[in-house]
Motif scaffolding. Structure first.
Motif, PDB file in Angstrom:
ATOM      1  N   HIS A  17       0.840  -1.189   0.000  1.00  0.00           N
ATOM      2  CA  HIS A  17       0.000   0.000   0.000  1.00  0.00           C
ATOM      3  C   HIS A  17       0.881   1.246   0.000  1.00  0.00           C
ATOM      4  O   HIS A  17       1.995   1.228   0.512  1.00  0.00           O
ATOM      5  N   ASP A  18       0.345   2.323  -0.558  1.00  0.00           N
ATOM      6  CA  ASP A  18       1.031   3.612  -0.422  1.00  0.00           C
ATOM      7  C   ASP A  18       0.205   4.466   0.539  1.00  0.00           C
ATOM      8  O   ASP A  18      -0.767   4.002   1.125  1.00  0.00           O
ATOM      9  N   LEU A  19       0.582   5.705   0.717  1.00  0.00           N
ATOM     10  CA  LEU A  19      -0.120   6.559   1.683  1.00  0.00           C
ATOM     11  C   LEU A  19      -1.582   6.807   1.312  1.00  0.00           C
ATOM     12  O   LEU A  19      -2.399   7.075   2.182  1.00  0.00           O
ATOM     13  N   THR A  20      -1.918   6.707   0.046  1.00  0.00           N
ATOM     14  CA  THR A  20      -3.316   6.952  -0.350  1.00  0.00           C
ATOM     15  C   THR A  20      -4.223   5.769  -0.028  1.00  0.00           C
ATOM     16  O   THR A  20      -5.420   5.949   0.150  1.00  0.00           O
ATOM     17  N   THR A  21      -3.666   4.557   0.038  1.00  0.00           N
ATOM     18  CA  THR A  21      -4.500   3.383   0.322  1.00  0.00           C
ATOM     19  C   THR A  21      -4.273   2.819   1.721  1.00  0.00           C
ATOM     20  O   THR A  21      -4.924   1.857   2.103  1.00  0.00           O
ATOM     21  N   TYR A  22      -3.349   3.389   2.472  1.00  0.00           N
ATOM     22  CA  TYR A  22      -3.057   2.941   3.835  1.00  0.00           C
ATOM     23  C   TYR A  22      -4.258   3.204   4.736  1.00  0.00           C
ATOM     24  O   TYR A  22      -4.887   4.250   4.665  1.00  0.00           O
ATOM     25  N   ASP A  23      -4.591   2.239   5.599  1.00  0.00           N
ATOM     26  CA  ASP A  23      -5.728   2.352   6.509  1.00  0.00           C
ATOM     27  C   ASP A  23      -5.225   2.461   7.952  1.00  0.00           C
ATOM     28  O   ASP A  23      -4.922   1.445   8.585  1.00  0.00           O
ATOM     29  N   PRO A  24      -5.130   3.688   8.496  1.00  0.00           N
ATOM     30  CA  PRO A  24      -4.616   3.836   9.865  1.00  0.00           C
ATOM     31  C   PRO A  24      -5.527   3.206  10.922  1.00  0.00           C
ATOM     32  O   PRO A  24      -5.057   2.761  11.959  1.00  0.00           O
ATOM     33  N   VAL A  25      -6.826   3.142  10.662  1.00  0.00           N
ATOM     34  CA  VAL A  25      -7.752   2.535  11.629  1.00  0.00           C
ATOM     35  C   VAL A  25      -7.461   1.043  11.750  1.00  0.00           C
ATOM     36  O   VAL A  25      -7.482   0.483  12.846  1.00  0.00           O
ATOM     37  N   ARG A  26      -7.175   0.398  10.642  1.00  0.00           N
ATOM     38  CA  ARG A  26      -6.819  -1.022  10.671  1.00  0.00           C
ATOM     39  C   ARG A  26      -5.554  -1.234  11.504  1.00  0.00           C
ATOM     40  O   ARG A  26      -5.491  -2.148  12.328  1.00  0.00           O
ATOM     41  N   SER A  27      -4.552  -0.402  11.314  1.00  0.00           N
ATOM     42  CA  SER A  27      -3.316  -0.520  12.099  1.00  0.00           C
ATOM     43  C   SER A  27      -3.592  -0.302  13.575  1.00  0.00           C
ATOM     44  O   SER A  27      -3.043  -1.006  14.431  1.00  0.00           O
ATOM     45  N   LEU A  28      -4.441   0.659  13.896  1.00  0.00           N
ATOM     46  CA  LEU A  28      -4.795   0.925  15.291  1.00  0.00           C
ATOM     47  C   LEU A  28      -5.533  -0.269  15.904  1.00  0.00           C
ATOM     48  O   LEU A  28      -5.251  -0.674  17.035  1.00  0.00           O
ATOM     49  N   ARG A  29      -6.478  -0.842  15.156  1.00  0.00           N
ATOM     50  CA  ARG A  29      -7.217  -2.017  15.648  1.00  0.00           C
ATOM     51  C   ARG A  29      -6.263  -3.166  15.935  1.00  0.00           C
ATOM     52  O   ARG A  29      -6.302  -3.771  17.009  1.00  0.00           O
ATOM     53  N   GLN A  30      -5.408  -3.466  14.984  1.00  0.00           N
ATOM     54  CA  GLN A  30      -4.533  -4.612  15.143  1.00  0.00           C
ATOM     55  C   GLN A  30      -3.451  -4.365  16.187  1.00  0.00           C
ATOM     56  O   GLN A  30      -3.079  -5.267  16.929  1.00  0.00           O
ATOM     57  N   GLY A  31      -2.972  -3.143  16.274  1.00  0.00           N
ATOM     58  CA  GLY A  31      -2.004  -2.808  17.323  1.00  0.00           C
ATOM     59  C   GLY A  31      -2.627  -2.889  18.704  1.00  0.00           C
ATOM     60  O   GLY A  31      -1.990  -3.325  19.670  1.00  0.00           O
ATOM     61  N   SER A  32      -3.879  -2.482  18.805  1.00  0.00           N
ATOM     62  CA  SER A  32      -4.591  -2.560  20.090  1.00  0.00           C
ATOM     63  C   SER A  32      -4.780  -4.005  20.529  1.00  0.00           C
ATOM     64  O   SER A  32      -4.597  -4.338  21.709  1.00  0.00           O
TER      65      SER A  32
END
Length: 187
Positions: free
Chosen positions: A7-22
């Protein structure tokens, strides 16, 4: 998302990273700590043939046969539940993906676990194991989210490589989508 799925910055999903990191920080890490410092030593103490110093072989076997199936299933449950908030979808996710995730965990973790139990002091076992678990977490992220994405030409190339290297049983599995689960280790 950047390394495996490209993914690049336009398709990156920060919410997904936050969910999985949590999930990793609030569930996986504490569970792993309790397992390695309390439960596994207690289980080994019940085995009569294991010396007091805890033989690394029985500890590795118990880790692979008891803890890994448990943590794979519950991790897949929480990953899906955090995304869809559906109990039925979460249970379906376990049924669909736990087998392949466990198979790859059994290919990845035994040597790491053996070294952990043989050479790493007790208080450092969880951080040691976690340092390797980060890479498997990337694979779990791919496994959890691959079916939610549109196919790309790059994914077809990776799947073809996976087939040639023996990660996929047949070309038909590539077409059915079942083989996509195995390519996480190639990226």
């Amino acid at each position: 998302q950047f390394f495996i799925e490209k993914h690049d910055l336009t398709t990156y999903d920060p919410v997904r990273s936050l969910r999985q990191g949590s999930i990793a920080g609030l569930y996986i890490a504490p569970t792993m700590h309790v397992w390695m410092t309390k439960v596994l030593p207690y289980l080994c103490s019940l085995l009569k043939f294991v010396p007091k110093s805890f033989s690394p072989v029985p500890m590795t076997v118990l880790d692979m046969l008891v803890f890994q199936p448990f943590v794979m299933a519950t991790n897949l449950f929480w990953l899906e539940f955090s995304r869809e908030l559906s109990l039925e979808d979460s249970i379906s996710n376990i049924k669909k993906k736990a087998g392949i995730a466990l198979k790859h965990a059994w290919m990845y973790f035994p040597a790491i676990a053996f070294v952990n139990f043989a050479f790493v002091p007790g208080p450092l076992r969880t951080p040691y194991f976690t340092s390797f678990n980060i890479f498997f977490a990337m694979y779990m992220s791919f496994l959890q989210n691959h079916d939610k994405q549109e196919p790309t030409p790059q994914k077809a190339i990776v799947m073809e490589k996976a087939y040639r290297l023996g990660f996929l049983p047949s070309k038909e599995s590539m077409l059915s989508g079942a083989g996509v689960l195995a390519v996480g280790n190639l990226a």
